[in-house]
Scaffold this active site. Sequence first.
Site, short mmCIF file in Angstrom:
data_model
loop_
_atom_site.label_atom_id
_atom_site.label_comp_id
_atom_site.label_asym_id
_atom_site.label_seq_id
_atom_site.Cartn_x
_atom_site.Cartn_y
_atom_site.Cartn_z
N PHE A 198 29.08 18.15 -42.70
CA PHE A 198 29.77 18.44 -43.96
C PHE A 198 30.00 17.17 -44.78
O PHE A 198 30.92 17.10 -45.59
CB PHE A 198 31.09 19.17 -43.70
CG PHE A 198 30.95 20.29 -42.71
CD1 PHE A 198 30.22 21.42 -43.04
CD2 PHE A 198 31.52 20.21 -41.44
CE1 PHE A 198 30.05 22.45 -42.12
CE2 PHE A 198 31.36 21.24 -40.51
CZ PHE A 198 30.62 22.35 -40.86
N LYS B 268 18.19 34.93 -43.59
CA LYS B 268 19.27 34.97 -42.60
C LYS B 268 20.08 33.68 -42.59
O LYS B 268 21.30 33.69 -42.71
CB LYS B 268 18.67 35.23 -41.20
CG LYS B 268 19.70 35.41 -40.11
CD LYS B 268 19.07 35.78 -38.77
CE LYS B 268 18.70 37.24 -38.72
NZ LYS B 268 18.40 37.72 -37.35
N GLY C 183 23.02 22.34 -38.56
CA GLY C 183 23.41 23.74 -38.44
C GLY C 183 22.99 24.47 -39.70
O GLY C 183 23.21 25.66 -39.87
N GLU D 270 25.82 23.51 -50.41
CA GLU D 270 27.09 23.19 -51.06
C GLU D 270 27.50 24.15 -52.16
O GLU D 270 28.69 24.28 -52.46
CB GLU D 270 27.03 21.74 -51.57
CG GLU D 270 27.00 20.79 -50.39
CD GLU D 270 26.54 19.37 -50.72
OE1 GLU D 270 27.40 18.51 -50.81
OE2 GLU D 270 25.34 19.15 -50.87
#
Lengths: 740, 214
Positions: free
Chosen positions: A241, A634, A468, A706
């Site tokens: 992040f 997905k 991720g 983002e």
Amino acid sequence: MDDLIGQPLDRIDGRVKVTGRAVYAYEHDVPNAAYAVMVVSSIANGRIASMDTRAAEQAQGVLLVITHQNSLKVPGAQNQSKTSPPGHAVQALQDDVVYYANQPIGVVVAETFADAIAGAQLVQVTYAPQPPQMDLESRLADAYAPDKAGGGGDPAASHRGDVQAGMAEAKKSIDYVYRTPFEVHNPMEPHATIAVWNAPDRLTIYDATQGVFSDRGRVASVFGLPPENVRVISPYLGGGFGSKGPVWSHVILAAMAAKQAKRPVKLAVTRPQMFGMLGCRSETRQAIAMGAKSDGAITALRDDTVSHTSMFGEFVEAASLPARMLYQSPNNSTSQRLVRSNIGQPSYMRAPGEASGTYGLEAAMDEMAYALKMDPVEFRLKNYAETDPEENKPWSSKSLRECYLQGAKHFGWSKRPLEPRSMQDGNALIGWGMATSVYPTRRSVSNASARLNVDGTFSVDAGTQDLGTGTYTIMTQVAAEAFGVDAKQVRFRLGDTILPQTPVSGGSQTAASTGSAVHLASQALREKLIQMAIRDARSPLSGLGAQDVILNKGRLYARSNPARGETFRELILRSGQPHVEAKAEAKPGAEKDHYSMYAFGAQFAEARVDADLGQIKVSRMVGCFGAGRILNAKTARSQFLGGMIWGISMALYEYAAVDKRLGRWVNNNLAEYHVPVNADIGKIEAIWVDEKDDHVNPIGAKGIGEIGITGAAAAIANAVFHATGKRVRDLPITLDKVML
Amino acid sequence: MDDQESKPALQVSRREFVEVAVVSGLAAGVPAAAQTPEIKPRIVNCTFTINKQKQELQIDPRVTLLDLLREHLKLTGTKKGCDHGQCGACTVLVDGRRINSCLTLAIMQNGREITTIEGLAAGSQLHPMQTAFIEHDGFQCGYCTPGQVCSAVALLDEVKAGAPSAVTPRMGEIRPIELSDDEIRERMSGNICRCGAYEGIVAAVREAAGRRRV
């Protein structure tokens, strides 16, 4: 294979992740590794008066205690300039100065983790403290204007038209201050590094990093090594992040400790230590004024944002950027200023600038819509920017109008009464709010290689990272489609500096940058194979034109006669090489000169607020995005939803509390620093508009990591206003602030 | 320490722990110069069944179950997210019940049967919960995933056993619990997912439980 991109392929790395076999940074099995634990400062400003390490040194299993008194001197760690970016200045025990609470001041190296953590408790420290500078509001007069704002290097201020004249022309106007608090990234995987000196001048580090190459470059420069002497390995990353973008102090300390202990060393930052040395999203103060005519046309907009930076480096939380380009306001002025505070370096955190900035701007837009008694969607459509009003350039593509309309339809917005406090269910006040999402589309130079092996397998390499975000999966799809094979035949590797050089995974640029390189490399390999065949007299395809050859399912064959062809294997064996390889570099071209490139979206939220107790729940949320080509339905959906949940978190939960007298974090743990748990999330949906953008990059992807958080907090804040009639202008919106 | 093997293991473990804790407390409280360097680590003999394999181990009593698994047995599938029982990443099954392995010393689990994420699949055959997590994309970075999956497996047994949660309607009545989405969300709330894969997690648990959306 043309339809492979976009398919909801299961994550390539899914199986290793659900079975616990994905190896994260701290988990690499390095023989003879010792354990390091950091000692951190308990003051936020001052000097270390003394450190007594005798008890620690004598404790069970302790091998070495490092402080500024006995540390390896690494001149490259010293700060060059107070305007250097996050991660440039590290606190690597080079002197006795304390700039912020939780700053590393010592490292204990021991045989086991239990020995190291027990040893660290025995280090006795005394300080010569100074009062910390922490408060923003009381020091606005000290704020200074930086040269640049944000990761994109935008100017720190902007002006067009005449704001004063525009305000005078307005029939309605608003002028408020919006505030966002300090936030800390808190990826689930704490930052961790294993450092191994293979030779006195050769280092391997297993690191939790969003940029293996930037990590390598910074570590090499600190230790005075050529970059090629440092190898960084990071195959899996437990979230980042933004916090794992810069190279922070602990990475340098792990390598120093390994050098001084003459053993491989593994070091993990503890969760409480993660508040301070690893960056944060700065508190912001956004003063926003807006004027509009009675038909809703904005006549003037001003956004003056102030945020914190550290005492030793510079980062601008560029919250004013969306106010420059999101609406067609003829008279527009924005500015960014900074105050220096005793905090670790504020840094990039998911949608830096835009996440905070779309809260302030989009809450202000809601207030203006109410001042005009206009529907908030209608007000935004009235001021829709058909071209970039700041840069005077066309958009590469923009589907924001469709996002407003499709999102509104999906949410059921047309049934919304304008009046606040007009919907109730039992004791719950219900409100609906919306806001606009925006995030710039970026790309950097990236490389990739593609290789066809003699066994028919297709290997694709790029140094990049998967936080991720789905990098493993989307790169596999991009490669398979460009080369013309099934996704199952692709072996994609990442997370290692021995692979082709790639940029940091930040700014939502990995799909655009490395995806384009993977696309080009795979395509180049395909062309190469076809050329090899048609130019080889021994090939059945000899003499055909390149356009007459099809590559499919492990074979090359003539378009006119599928029986005329050969297998990959035959082709490679004849070449006498173990494999055929193609490399590609993808880099930004002139597109930025001609177009403004952004992803856009619209978010709609329903808030339920307990009329007596003020408890708030986001019961329903719809986000609709236009973000270029979606590479995997997905994983993209998960990215959008994850971003929206970060928006819920920003609106209602996250708040790193600082004791301004001591400069220390009060809630530096996951029990008291609130992030949403499963029960906090209601019905949440992400949809998107199909967008074809030939300008942004070869694969047409805008990046989606983002955009989902932008606008989300404002949509919720606006829903809380609609539910309660109470406008809260400082996040997070907690029950005490809405209790009526 | 030979005599310990004949004693009831758990009792010994507790006594050992108290002794060490007292020693540590003293050490932290006295001036550095007065330290006694003779403090030797105590070792406790323990027997566990970990993922169906019996293991006899000599354990430093300060070591948590989590660190035993990750650092001593190289079972790194179980994750350390906070080391304070706040995030759930370290969830494992002890005698079939889920616990935070960071909140228990390894020696306190002497004699128990421990199942970690590495022990859920039968060879290459994934546990249905693992399959459902992949299919519904119930994770992104994957770091909380082993804990989520272990939690979810235990959750189904808890519901089957009739254990109510804070959102169970008419909690006092003895009757089968309907595994609604709200029940799943509530019962999975001890496991933080910072990526925000909650929607996929709920869908995965729902599917593995063999239920449609409620």
